[in-house]
Design a protein around this motif. Structure first.
Motif, mmCIF file in Angstrom:
data_model
loop_
_atom_site.group_PDB
_atom_site.id
_atom_site.type_symbol
_atom_site.label_atom_id
_atom_site.label_comp_id
_atom_site.label_asym_id
_atom_site.label_seq_id
_atom_site.Cartn_x
_atom_site.Cartn_y
_atom_site.Cartn_z
ATOM 1 N N UNK A 294 0.859 -1.360 -0.053
ATOM 2 C CA UNK A 294 -0.118 -0.107 -0.161
ATOM 3 C C UNK A 294 0.751 1.312 0.058
ATOM 4 N N UNK A 295 0.521 2.444 -0.549
ATOM 5 C CA UNK A 295 1.207 3.704 -0.653
ATOM 6 C C UNK A 295 -0.035 4.741 -0.829
ATOM 7 N N UNK A 296 0.488 6.052 -0.120
ATOM 8 C CA UNK A 296 -0.278 7.068 -0.586
ATOM 9 C C UNK A 296 0.788 8.382 -0.763
ATOM 10 N N UNK A 297 0.191 9.334 -1.487
ATOM 11 C CA UNK A 297 0.932 10.479 -1.829
ATOM 12 C C UNK A 297 0.906 11.411 -0.865
ATOM 13 N N UNK A 298 2.211 12.152 -0.496
ATOM 14 C CA UNK A 298 2.260 12.974 0.516
ATOM 15 C C UNK A 298 2.554 14.445 0.137
ATOM 16 N N UNK A 299 3.371 14.366 -1.087
ATOM 17 C CA UNK A 299 3.580 15.508 -1.761
ATOM 18 C C UNK A 299 3.466 15.688 -3.263
ATOM 19 N N UNK A 300 3.295 16.653 -3.815
ATOM 20 C CA UNK A 300 3.423 16.759 -5.226
ATOM 21 C C UNK A 300 4.197 18.040 -5.648
ATOM 22 N N UNK A 301 5.215 18.189 -6.512
ATOM 23 C CA UNK A 301 6.197 19.143 -6.549
ATOM 24 C C UNK A 301 6.761 19.129 -7.895
ATOM 25 N N UNK A 302 7.497 20.089 -8.298
ATOM 26 C CA UNK A 302 8.371 20.285 -9.480
ATOM 27 C C UNK A 302 9.742 20.057 -9.097
ATOM 28 N N UNK A 303 10.504 19.467 -9.713
ATOM 29 C CA UNK A 303 12.098 19.023 -9.372
ATOM 30 C C UNK A 303 12.824 18.622 -10.812
ATOM 31 N N UNK A 304 13.727 19.231 -11.083
ATOM 32 C CA UNK A 304 14.436 18.853 -12.232
ATOM 33 C C UNK A 304 13.802 19.046 -13.514
#
Lengths: 143, 144
Positions: A99-109
């Motif tokens: 199981x997994x969940x999303x904690x952060x959405x961001x832009x990088x590189x």
């Protein structure tokens, strides 16, 4: 179909993945594939002798299952960071749930990325096998 | 078995570099071992799974048994504590990776049952074009 960055929200769960029950022979197969012939994974007598009460799965095999869950969701070659802490042993006969969940959405590189946490637990007793963190790059929806 | 204790002098030590070429049949074998469909049967292009790099030290390098012998530890006295990968470029069949490994840390942690010793190996892999593709951090517990 894999997911697009625009379709993901912080707090989203990644579709879970059930694996197993894991058969003894799968440990042998994985040992050959990865090249790790540590006998605690394949030779019951050695596993007993070192106090493990029987053979245990390679932690990396269980981490591979978590990788399958994440790449099925985010797409091939999407992984940017993947870290697991091995918490409990997995024995033949056990089934596990990733199981997994999303904690952060961001832009990088120059990429749209999502990071979060995952676990793999025993299906019957919910015992923690491993937990970890991931970062994936996600495709943007074509405009 | 007796207790294996790692000499702190090994901290910072480099391991021998190796090169490893990613072959289709080895990826196929790995995919089948983790329960993915056989790419020969599906005809789908092969994608290297995120933990395929676990094969590199074993089929490319000397393997953990020999590595741990270097620091006086029998391989059946270790347990994998943590594994981390950082990915910089996608890997594909035909790529050749070259390793640069050092022992990044050796430390002990006191627990209720006694002391546990940890050894952290850090490996940077570059590809045939000299580009960094992957960092591998493997943390191992030595069972005393």
């Amino acid at each position: 179909m894999t997911v697009c960055f625009e379709d993901v929200t912080v707090g989203d769960d990644v579709p879970k993945l059930d694996k197993g029950p894991i058969m003894d022979i799968e440990l042998v197969r994985y040992a050959g594939a990865v090249g790790d012939f540590n006998p605690i994974h394949t030779v019951p007598k050695v596993a007993q002798f070192v106090g493990l009460e029987g053979i245990i799965a390679h932690g990396m095999m269980i981490m591979a299952y978590a990788g399958q869950m994440l790449t099925a969701w985010a797409g091939p070659n999407s992984m940017r960071r993947f870290k697991a802490r091995f918490s409990g042993m997995t024995r033949p006969g056990e089934a596990v749930v990733c199981q997994a969940s999303v904690l952060e959405l961001f832009e990088e590189d120059g990429e749209a990325r999502a990071s979060g946490r995952f676990t793999v637990k025993g299906k019957d007793d919910a015992s923690l096998k491993l937990k970890g963190e991931f970062t994936v790059a996600l495709p943007r929806r074509s405009r | 078995m007796g207790a294996d204790v790692v000499d702190l002098a090994h901290k910072g030590k480099k391991l021998p570099s190796f090169s490893y070429t990613i072959e289709f049949q080895k990826v196929r074998e790995f995919l089948i071992a983790i329960g993915e469909p056989d790419p020969v049967l599906t005809g789908e292009p092969v994608v290297i799974p995120p933990t395929f790099a676990a094969t590199f030290p074993f089929w490319g390098g000397e393997g953990w048994e020999a590595t741990f012998e270097r620091i006086g530890v029998q391989v059946w006295n270790i347990l994998h504590a943590e594994q981390e990968y950082e990915y910089f470029l996608p890997l594909k069949v035909g790529d050749t990776v070259t390793s640069d490994t050092h022992i990044a840390d050796i430390y002990t942690k006191k627990l209720s049952g006694g002391e546990l010793e940890f050894v952290l190996f850090e490996t940077e892999y570059t590809n045939q074009d000299g580009h960094r593709v992957l960092i591998d951090r493997s943390l191992v517990i030595v069972r005393g």
